[in-house]
Design a protein around this motif. Structure first.
Motif, PDB file in Angstrom:
ATOM      1  N   HIS A   1      -2.855   0.592   0.907  1.00 39.85           N
ATOM      2  CA  HIS A   1      -2.088   0.624  -0.054  1.00 39.85           C
ATOM      3  C   HIS A   1      -2.980   1.204  -1.517  1.00 39.85           C
ATOM      4  O   HIS A   1      -2.361   2.202  -1.885  1.00 39.85           O
ATOM      5  N   VAL A   2      -3.866   0.775  -1.642  1.00 34.27           N
ATOM      6  CA  VAL A   2      -4.424   1.732  -3.650  1.00 34.27           C
ATOM      7  C   VAL A   2      -4.159   3.349  -2.821  1.00 34.27           C
ATOM      8  O   VAL A   2      -4.080   3.722  -3.863  1.00 34.27           O
ATOM      9  N   LEU A   3      -5.704   3.919  -1.693  1.00 35.13           N
ATOM     10  CA  LEU A   3      -5.303   5.449  -1.810  1.00 35.13           C
ATOM     11  C   LEU A   3      -4.246   5.750  -1.838  1.00 35.13           C
ATOM     12  O   LEU A   3      -3.872   7.111  -2.122  1.00 35.13           O
ATOM     13  N   GLN A   4      -3.204   5.564  -1.150  1.00 36.99           N
ATOM     14  CA  GLN A   4      -2.112   5.952  -0.108  1.00 36.99           C
ATOM     15  C   GLN A   4      -1.409   5.803  -2.428  1.00 36.99           C
ATOM     16  O   GLN A   4      -1.257   7.173  -2.129  1.00 36.99           O
ATOM     17  N   ALA A   5      -1.604   4.346  -2.877  1.00 38.22           N
ATOM     18  CA  ALA A   5      -0.942   5.182  -3.867  1.00 38.22           C
ATOM     19  C   ALA A   5      -1.115   6.288  -5.192  1.00 38.22           C
ATOM     20  O   ALA A   5      -0.649   6.464  -6.174  1.00 38.22           O
ATOM     21  N   GLU A   6      -2.617   6.499  -5.388  1.00 39.48           N
ATOM     22  CA  GLU A   6      -3.697   7.327  -5.289  1.00 39.48           C
ATOM     23  C   GLU A   6      -3.149   8.534  -4.910  1.00 39.48           C
ATOM     24  O   GLU A   6      -3.005   9.588  -6.011  1.00 39.48           O
TER      25      GLU A   6
ATOM     26  N   MET B   1      -0.177   9.288  -3.498  1.00 42.04           N
ATOM     27  CA  MET B   1       0.678   9.278  -4.528  1.00 42.04           C
ATOM     28  C   MET B   1       0.983  10.067  -5.999  1.00 42.04           C
ATOM     29  O   MET B   1       2.234  11.009  -6.057  1.00 42.04           O
ATOM     30  N   ARG B   2       0.349   9.124  -6.932  1.00 41.66           N
ATOM     31  CA  ARG B   2       0.520   9.910  -8.001  1.00 41.66           C
ATOM     32  C   ARG B   2      -0.295  11.078  -8.202  1.00 41.66           C
ATOM     33  O   ARG B   2       0.401  12.150  -8.842  1.00 41.66           O
ATOM     34  N   VAL B   3      -1.105  11.283  -7.485  1.00 42.49           N
ATOM     35  CA  VAL B   3      -1.891  12.327  -7.969  1.00 42.49           C
ATOM     36  C   VAL B   3      -1.123  13.736  -7.485  1.00 42.49           C
ATOM     37  O   VAL B   3      -0.934  14.607  -7.955  1.00 42.49           O
ATOM     38  N   SER B   4      -0.520  13.619  -5.846  1.00 41.26           N
ATOM     39  CA  SER B   4       0.427  14.370  -5.677  1.00 41.26           C
ATOM     40  C   SER B   4       1.852  14.799  -5.945  1.00 41.26           C
ATOM     41  O   SER B   4       3.269  15.657  -5.928  1.00 41.26           O
ATOM     42  N   ARG B   5       1.897  13.480  -6.488  1.00 37.30           N
ATOM     43  CA  ARG B   5       3.261  13.714  -7.755  1.00 37.30           C
ATOM     44  C   ARG B   5       4.800  13.340  -6.674  1.00 37.30           C
ATOM     45  O   ARG B   5       5.389  14.338  -6.429  1.00 37.30           O
ATOM     46  N   VAL B   6       4.294  12.583  -5.076  1.00 36.71           N
ATOM     47  CA  VAL B   6       5.352  12.586  -4.263  1.00 36.71           C
ATOM     48  C   VAL B   6       5.884  10.744  -4.340  1.00 36.71           C
ATOM     49  O   VAL B   6       4.705   9.925  -4.783  1.00 36.71           O
ATOM     50  N   GLY B   7       6.439  10.074  -3.654  1.00 36.91           N
ATOM     51  CA  GLY B   7       6.895   9.343  -2.916  1.00 36.91           C
ATOM     52  C   GLY B   7       6.131   8.927  -2.128  1.00 36.91           C
ATOM     53  O   GLY B   7       5.736   9.537  -1.394  1.00 36.91           O
ATOM     54  N   ALA B   8       6.592   8.020  -1.435  1.00 38.87           N
ATOM     55  CA  ALA B   8       5.684   7.155  -0.407  1.00 38.87           C
ATOM     56  C   ALA B   8       6.470   7.808   1.099  1.00 38.87           C
ATOM     57  O   ALA B   8       5.895   7.990   1.848  1.00 38.87           O
ATOM     58  N   ASP B   9       7.967   8.174   1.338  1.00 38.26           N
ATOM     59  CA  ASP B   9       8.201   9.030   2.216  1.00 38.26           C
ATOM     60  C   ASP B   9       7.910   9.871   2.605  1.00 38.26           C
ATOM     61  O   ASP B   9       7.392  10.022   3.832  1.00 38.26           O
ATOM     62  N   GLU B  10       6.698  11.008   1.495  1.00 37.99           N
ATOM     63  CA  GLU B  10       5.756  11.865   2.188  1.00 37.99           C
ATOM     64  C   GLU B  10       4.819  11.727   2.748  1.00 37.99           C
ATOM     65  O   GLU B  10       4.660  12.363   3.416  1.00 37.99           O
ATOM     66  N   ILE B  11       4.374  10.429   2.829  1.00 30.18           N
ATOM     67  CA  ILE B  11       3.554  10.269   3.296  1.00 30.18           C
ATOM     68  C   ILE B  11       3.793   9.787   5.092  1.00 30.18           C
ATOM     69  O   ILE B  11       3.622  10.480   6.102  1.00 30.18           O
ATOM     70  N   ILE B  12       5.633   9.283   4.878  1.00 28.67           N
ATOM     71  CA  ILE B  12       5.907   9.433   5.916  1.00 28.67           C
ATOM     72  C   ILE B  12       6.426  10.665   6.751  1.00 28.67           C
ATOM     73  O   ILE B  12       6.294  11.170   8.407  1.00 28.67           O
ATOM     74  N   LEU B  13       6.911  11.620   5.639  1.00 28.74           N
ATOM     75  CA  LEU B  13       6.990  13.118   6.230  1.00 28.74           C
ATOM     76  C   LEU B  13       5.536  13.506   6.589  1.00 28.74           C
ATOM     77  O   LEU B  13       6.218  14.351   7.774  1.00 28.74           O
ATOM     78  N   GLN B  14       4.880  13.993   6.399  1.00 24.87           N
ATOM     79  CA  GLN B  14       3.538  14.161   6.708  1.00 24.87           C
ATOM     80  C   GLN B  14       3.247  13.956   8.802  1.00 24.87           C
ATOM     81  O   GLN B  14       2.900  14.278   9.367  1.00 24.87           O
ATOM     82  N   LEU B  15       3.692  13.064   9.246  1.00 28.90           N
ATOM     83  CA  LEU B  15       3.730  11.594   9.979  1.00 28.90           C
ATOM     84  C   LEU B  15       4.945  12.713  10.981  1.00 28.90           C
ATOM     85  O   LEU B  15       4.318  12.942  11.949  1.00 28.90           O
ATOM     86  N   ASP B  16       6.269  12.734  10.130  1.00 28.66           N
ATOM     87  CA  ASP B  16       7.372  13.839  10.629  1.00 28.66           C
ATOM     88  C   ASP B  16       6.556  15.062  11.084  1.00 28.66           C
ATOM     89  O   ASP B  16       6.967  15.182  12.790  1.00 28.66           O
ATOM     90  N   ASP B  17       6.034  16.061  10.451  1.00 27.96           N
ATOM     91  CA  ASP B  17       5.543  16.988  10.660  1.00 27.96           C
ATOM     92  C   ASP B  17       4.309  17.242  11.575  1.00 27.96           C
ATOM     93  O   ASP B  17       4.530  18.324  12.355  1.00 27.96           O
ATOM     94  N   VAL B  18       3.561  16.279  12.258  1.00 24.74           N
ATOM     95  CA  VAL B  18       2.799  16.010  12.728  1.00 24.74           C
ATOM     96  C   VAL B  18       3.118  15.841  14.640  1.00 24.74           C
ATOM     97  O   VAL B  18       3.074  16.559  15.430  1.00 24.74           O
TER      98      VAL B  18
ATOM     99  N   GLU C   1       5.911   1.903  -4.938  1.00 22.55           N
ATOM    100  CA  GLU C   1       4.306   1.438  -4.863  1.00 22.55           C
ATOM    101  C   GLU C   1       3.820  -0.351  -4.608  1.00 22.55           C
ATOM    102  O   GLU C   1       3.209  -0.348  -3.632  1.00 22.55           O
ATOM    103  N   ILE C   2       4.989  -0.716  -4.562  1.00 27.41           N
ATOM    104  CA  ILE C   2       4.797  -2.225  -4.235  1.00 27.41           C
ATOM    105  C   ILE C   2       5.318  -2.290  -2.760  1.00 27.41           C
ATOM    106  O   ILE C   2       4.240  -3.230  -2.080  1.00 27.41           O
ATOM    107  N   ALA C   3       5.708  -1.522  -2.378  1.00 24.63           N
ATOM    108  CA  ALA C   3       6.441  -2.503  -0.885  1.00 24.63           C
ATOM    109  C   ALA C   3       5.107  -1.765  -0.087  1.00 24.63           C
ATOM    110  O   ALA C   3       4.499  -2.064   1.569  1.00 24.63           O
ATOM    111  N   LEU C   4       4.298  -0.161  -0.663  1.00 28.46           N
ATOM    112  CA  LEU C   4       2.775  -0.035   0.046  1.00 28.46           C
ATOM    113  C   LEU C   4       2.065  -1.194   0.612  1.00 28.46           C
ATOM    114  O   LEU C   4       1.439  -1.584   1.453  1.00 28.46           O
ATOM    115  N   LYS C   5       2.026  -2.516  -0.854  1.00 28.40           N
ATOM    116  CA  LYS C   5       0.799  -3.551  -0.932  1.00 28.40           C
ATOM    117  C   LYS C   5       1.713  -4.369   0.182  1.00 28.40           C
ATOM    118  O   LYS C   5       1.217  -4.705   0.488  1.00 28.40           O
TER     119      LYS C   5
END
Length: 117
Positions: free
Chosen positions: A25-30, A32-49, A89-93
């Motif tokens: 979750h720490v890496l995922q939060a990082e 999100m911050r660097v990419s300026r996206v929400g956690a939903d973007e992580i899920i959307l990338q899997l959806d694209d796959v 970020e809280i939910a990620l953890k």
């Protein structure tokens, strides 16, 4: 005929997305911050796959077993109605759904990487 270069690129992309989905979750939060996206973007990338994986299954460049590994990760998202409400970020953890998703992604990544060697 299967484009070997395109297949190799697809496989690298899948493994990269699974790396992100299975990351701590720490890496995922990082991310999100660097990419300026929400956690939903992580899920959307899997959806694209999954979208591309279905096409690859259809053209024969992805086996049924490989597709089922990816689908097992996607099913965690589909079975967790709460993902829309846990995209911070809280939910990620703290979310059990995110822990389950990470575990499924780690397993799929390991199996796919071994299969694709």
């Amino acid at each position: 005929m299967i484009d070997e270069g395109g297949l190799a690129q697809f496989r690298r992309w899948v493994l990269e997305v699974l790396d992100l989905v299975s990351a701590d979750h720490v890496l995922q939060a990082e991310y999100m911050r660097v990419s300026r996206v929400g956690a939903d973007e992580i899920i959307l990338q899997l959806d694209d796959v999954m979208y591309v994986a279905r096409a690859r299954l259809h053209d024969g460049s992805l086996t049924q077993d490989e597709f089922l590994l990816l689908q097992s990760v996607d099913e965690v998202i589909c079975s967790a109605n709460e993902f829309e409400s846990i995209c911070d970020e809280i939910a990620l953890k703290e979310s059990a759904s995110w822990r389950e998703l990470r575990a499924a992604a780690r397993l799929a990544r390991s199996e796919l990487e071994q299969s694709w060697r």
